[in-house]
Design a protein around this motif. Sequence first.
Motif, PDB file in Angstrom:
ATOM      1  N   ARG A 193       6.221  -9.625  -7.582  1.00 10.57           N
ATOM      2  CA  ARG A 193       5.978  -9.094  -6.266  1.00 10.57           C
ATOM      3  C   ARG A 193       5.401  -7.702  -6.392  1.00 10.57           C
ATOM      4  N   GLN A 194       5.711  -7.024  -7.513  1.00 12.40           N
ATOM      5  CA  GLN A 194       4.966  -5.566  -7.655  1.00 12.40           C
ATOM      6  C   GLN A 194       3.589  -6.010  -7.975  1.00 12.40           C
ATOM      7  N   LEU A 195       3.216  -6.963  -8.847  1.00 13.18           N
ATOM      8  CA  LEU A 195       1.836  -7.397  -9.277  1.00 13.18           C
ATOM      9  C   LEU A 195       0.914  -7.809  -8.006  1.00 13.18           C
ATOM     10  N   LEU A 196       1.583  -8.420  -7.017  1.00  6.75           N
ATOM     11  CA  LEU A 196       1.113  -9.062  -5.722  1.00  6.75           C
ATOM     12  C   LEU A 196       0.623  -7.562  -4.997  1.00  6.75           C
ATOM     13  N   VAL A 197       1.751  -6.698  -5.026  1.00 12.86           N
ATOM     14  CA  VAL A 197       1.488  -5.453  -4.036  1.00 12.86           C
ATOM     15  C   VAL A 197       0.273  -4.429  -4.542  1.00 12.86           C
ATOM     16  N   GLU A 198       0.313  -4.615  -5.930  1.00 10.47           N
ATOM     17  CA  GLU A 198      -0.671  -3.905  -6.386  1.00 10.47           C
ATOM     18  C   GLU A 198      -2.029  -4.325  -6.055  1.00 10.47           C
ATOM     19  N   GLU A 199      -2.192  -5.896  -6.212  1.00 15.73           N
ATOM     20  CA  GLU A 199      -3.445  -6.399  -5.791  1.00 15.73           C
ATOM     21  C   GLU A 199      -3.825  -6.155  -4.219  1.00 15.73           C
ATOM     22  N   LEU A 200      -2.784  -6.289  -3.606  1.00 20.32           N
ATOM     23  CA  LEU A 200      -3.039  -6.108  -2.206  1.00 20.32           C
ATOM     24  C   LEU A 200      -3.727  -4.606  -1.628  1.00 20.32           C
ATOM     25  N   GLU A 201      -2.993  -3.541  -2.644  1.00 22.89           N
ATOM     26  CA  GLU A 201      -3.695  -2.298  -2.507  1.00 22.89           C
ATOM     27  C   GLU A 201      -5.109  -2.167  -2.709  1.00 22.89           C
ATOM     28  N   GLN A 202      -5.656  -3.065  -3.475  1.00 26.55           N
ATOM     29  CA  GLN A 202      -7.062  -2.949  -3.831  1.00 26.55           C
ATOM     30  C   GLN A 202      -7.779  -3.589  -2.664  1.00 26.55           C
ATOM     31  N   GLN A 209       6.211  -1.669   3.848  1.00 25.11           N
ATOM     32  CA  GLN A 209       6.438  -3.131   3.303  1.00 25.11           C
ATOM     33  C   GLN A 209       8.144  -2.947   3.265  1.00 25.11           C
ATOM     34  N   SER A 210       8.897  -4.009   3.464  1.00 24.21           N
ATOM     35  CA  SER A 210      10.191  -4.159   3.460  1.00 24.21           C
ATOM     36  C   SER A 210      10.629  -5.531   3.503  1.00 24.21           C
ATOM     37  N   GLY A 211      11.988  -5.735   3.116  1.00 23.38           N
ATOM     38  CA  GLY A 211      12.604  -7.215   2.791  1.00 23.38           C
ATOM     39  C   GLY A 211      13.429  -7.260   1.630  1.00 23.38           C
ATOM     40  N   ASP A 212      13.465  -8.467   1.260  1.00 24.44           N
ATOM     41  CA  ASP A 212      14.383  -9.031   0.295  1.00 24.44           C
ATOM     42  C   ASP A 212      13.693 -10.061  -0.850  1.00 24.44           C
ATOM     43  N   GLN A 213      14.084 -10.268  -1.705  1.00 26.79           N
ATOM     44  CA  GLN A 213      13.449 -11.506  -2.314  1.00 26.79           C
ATOM     45  C   GLN A 213      13.210 -12.758  -1.602  1.00 26.79           C
ATOM     46  N   ALA A 214      13.972 -13.060  -0.716  1.00 33.22           N
ATOM     47  CA  ALA A 214      13.977 -14.312   0.065  1.00 33.22           C
ATOM     48  C   ALA A 214      12.811 -14.251   0.716  1.00 33.22           C
ATOM     49  N   ARG A 215      12.352 -12.855   1.493  1.00 33.62           N
ATOM     50  CA  ARG A 215      11.250 -12.543   2.486  1.00 33.62           C
ATOM     51  C   ARG A 215      10.863 -11.336   2.272  1.00 33.62           C
ATOM     52  N   TYR A 216       9.844 -10.926   1.576  1.00 37.16           N
ATOM     53  CA  TYR A 216       9.209  -9.471   1.641  1.00 37.16           C
ATOM     54  C   TYR A 216       8.037  -9.392   2.199  1.00 37.16           C
ATOM     55  N   ALA A 249      -1.908  -3.847  15.824  1.00 41.46           N
ATOM     56  CA  ALA A 249      -2.383  -2.731  15.217  1.00 41.46           C
ATOM     57  C   ALA A 249      -1.801  -1.640  15.902  1.00 41.46           C
ATOM     58  N   GLU A 250      -0.831  -1.592  16.742  1.00 40.29           N
ATOM     59  CA  GLU A 250      -0.471  -0.335  17.515  1.00 40.29           C
ATOM     60  C   GLU A 250       0.571   0.472  16.832  1.00 40.29           C
ATOM     61  N   PRO A 251       1.694  -0.220  16.162  1.00 37.20           N
ATOM     62  CA  PRO A 251       2.684   0.714  15.576  1.00 37.20           C
ATOM     63  C   PRO A 251       1.986   0.999  14.217  1.00 37.20           C
ATOM     64  N   SER A 252       2.313   2.448  13.977  1.00 44.75           N
ATOM     65  CA  SER A 252       1.876   2.871  12.737  1.00 44.75           C
ATOM     66  C   SER A 252       2.976   3.234  11.639  1.00 44.75           C
ATOM     67  N   ALA A 253       4.022   3.626  11.797  1.00 48.60           N
ATOM     68  CA  ALA A 253       4.930   3.918  10.657  1.00 48.60           C
ATOM     69  C   ALA A 253       6.140   2.947  10.424  1.00 48.60           C
ATOM     70  N   PRO A 254       6.869   2.988  11.127  1.00 53.08           N
ATOM     71  CA  PRO A 254       8.275   2.602  10.907  1.00 53.08           C
ATOM     72  C   PRO A 254       8.392   1.348  10.393  1.00 53.08           C
ATOM     73  N   ALA A 255       9.411   1.044   9.598  1.00 49.03           N
ATOM     74  CA  ALA A 255       9.645  -0.305   9.100  1.00 49.03           C
ATOM     75  C   ALA A 255      10.100  -1.266  10.094  1.00 49.03           C
ATOM     76  N   GLU A 256      10.591  -1.026  11.039  1.00 49.13           N
ATOM     77  CA  GLU A 256      11.048  -1.732  12.081  1.00 49.13           C
ATOM     78  C   GLU A 256       9.785  -2.662  12.708  1.00 49.13           C
ATOM     79  N   PRO A 257       8.880  -1.966  13.199  1.00 48.38           N
ATOM     80  CA  PRO A 257       7.740  -2.737  13.663  1.00 48.38           C
ATOM     81  C   PRO A 257       7.189  -3.684  12.902  1.00 48.38           C
ATOM     82  N   THR A 258       7.459  -3.631  11.646  1.00 41.32           N
ATOM     83  CA  THR A 258       6.747  -4.615  10.597  1.00 41.32           C
ATOM     84  C   THR A 258       7.396  -6.168  10.761  1.00 41.32           C
TER      85      THR A 258
END
Length: 715
Positions: A193-202, A209-216, A249-258
């Motif tokens: 997951r860490q590798l994938l997130v780093e790639e997405l940053e590019q 970002q939020s969640g657990d191993q089952a669904r992140y 695209a409307e919500p901007s920060a909170p984890a809940e809208p994700t």
Amino acid sequence: MDITDFYDTFFEEAEELLADMERHLLELDVEAPDAEQLNAIFRAAHSIKGGAGTFGFDVLQKTTHLFENLLDHTRKGELTLRRDIVDTFLETKDMLNDQLDAYRNGDEPDQAAFERICQTLQQLALEEIGQGLEGAPAPRETKPETAESGTASRSTAQDEAVPDTAGAAPAPVADAEGGALVVALLGVSDDDRQLLVEELEQLGEIRCQSGDQARYEVVLATTASADDIEAVMCFIAEPEQVEVKPASAEPSAPAEPTAAPEASAPSAAVESAPAPAEASAAPPASDRPKAAPRAKPASKGSAESTSIRVSVDKVDQIINLVGELIITQSMLDQTVSELGGVGNGSLLNGMSLLQRNARDLQEAVMSIRMIPMDFVFSRFPRVVRETSAKLGKEIELVTEGESTELDKSLTERIIDPLTHLVRNSLDHGIEPPEEREAQGKPRTGRLTLSARHQGGNILIEVIDDGAGLDRDRLLAKARESGLPVSDTMSDDEVWQLIFAPGFSTAKAVTDVSGRGVGMDVVKRNIQGMGGHVQIMSRRGEGTTIRIVLPLTLAILDGMLIKVGQEVFILPLSTVLESLQPAREDLYSMAGDDVVLKVRDEYLPVVAVHEALDVQGARTELTETIAVIVQGEGRRYALLVDDLVGQQQVVVKNLETNYRKVPGISAATILGDGSVALILDIAGLHRLDRTKREARRPSRAPANDDQLFRVEGDSQ
């Protein structure tokens, strides 16, 4: 887990991606480049970069990262393509190949070459788009220094990366050009997951970002498409572990809208996505492709589930075992046939079923090794492009029969001879544009590569519409070289002169080729694969060089012949007909040479028992059977005692298991357990000639072509 276990898979997939990249680059129309092709090239580079980063191949990763950024400018229309720019892209692709080979061999890539290609790409970016690519690798280089700070370092790298790639404030650019995507990772380990997130940053800005191993879940503001996201995942996660969906695209920060748009109603997310795009009509169009790829992960997964990568060694082992099964089945079949049919009906039926199933199994296993000729032909657009540019010629390449299948071992061995023939046609076959115009031909010459099946063989042709072969010039050069020739030689025999060692009619030596130089090696290599070469040419109209190869070297259909008490095998593809020679059709020539007249054609006679020293064979010519065969483009009459029948045989390499035997190409095991030798037609004729010459030491070696014509003219 040892990550090196996956190196081979990465290398194979990266090679396929580079091959696809080259094909798309060669097919690009620089005047109106296809957006899909540009996207495919970009995705190939991005996928290789992701895999290289995962396995720690730093030089490969940095090169593809630079290349990827330049390709991104190209697909956005900021870099206008030209032929020389495509050449630079092809050069970069070659460098990626070299780096891949270095890592495969456990070495580090050439640092000087790496710096040189980086400088080339930087210079191209400065000249064409007014900005360099220096900033592109920076985030990846600074990450190791800030890794200790964990999540905070990723945020810092992310903040620095966005201005480099987008060149403006992150949120407005992402919202205006591409909106946001929700990337859900299902059952992915923490490390992956860490590798994938780093790639997405590019690829853009990670909103949250939020969640657990089952669904992140990761909400990504990006200009990339869902296809780009999937390409990043391919080396780390399985297709079914990744979901990519549009997000509001409307919500901007909170984890809940994700979680809200993702979990509540995907349809609502699709409807709200176009909302912020009031200033442009582009987002609705971009929204549609983004919605469509939601079905792609499933289709990709299903495609991958229907294929499997297996090493060639394992396939060869299966083929060998099937070969042994065929031999065992032949032995049982012969034993059962000796028992007779009375009272053995069930056994005969069982043997018939076994024979049919063994044949089906053999065909199925052999098909595993068969690959389409596109594997070979796909290499030549690059050869034609670069060679024609070097020669200053305009040449169009046409390929036909790319789906025709050939044994993998043969496709790999045919590439070098075919490359030599293609380069010869380009250099000496097709005329320069001005010369073609003067002759009333189109300025652009045509080179055609075609493949098709014919019986148990495959025919591969190299056809050019150039000047054709000059008979008089070939004969003059042959006499100058001391070759025994005559004006009465047929065109086919004259054309074969270009395969003589060192023979060339080239007026000047070039660094591309010289027709004839090395052609003897081409012919020898093709003969080593059990094939032969034919040439057809018309002056001023062009030349066709045809390569005839067996479909596979593992199993062949053979005709069993008997000489004395010995049984030999003739490849059925070489047999034309058989007949009993009549006294009036046999002609003695100088020495003890004999020819057989068959429908106004005089064929050299080869007595198999004399060539192979077989005792107890028939010596009276009219009591033998003449089998008319063809080898290396010539016909011969082989004298044998009897024709035993036709049988499919498993080819055993005699040179590997024993040693090379003149006149013999391989061996096989018959149903009774005995070993039968498979005859090499052309080699048998050469062996026969050698023995005849040895029996007349006082005479100079005779040329059977000249003798053949003298005798033929006198009759």
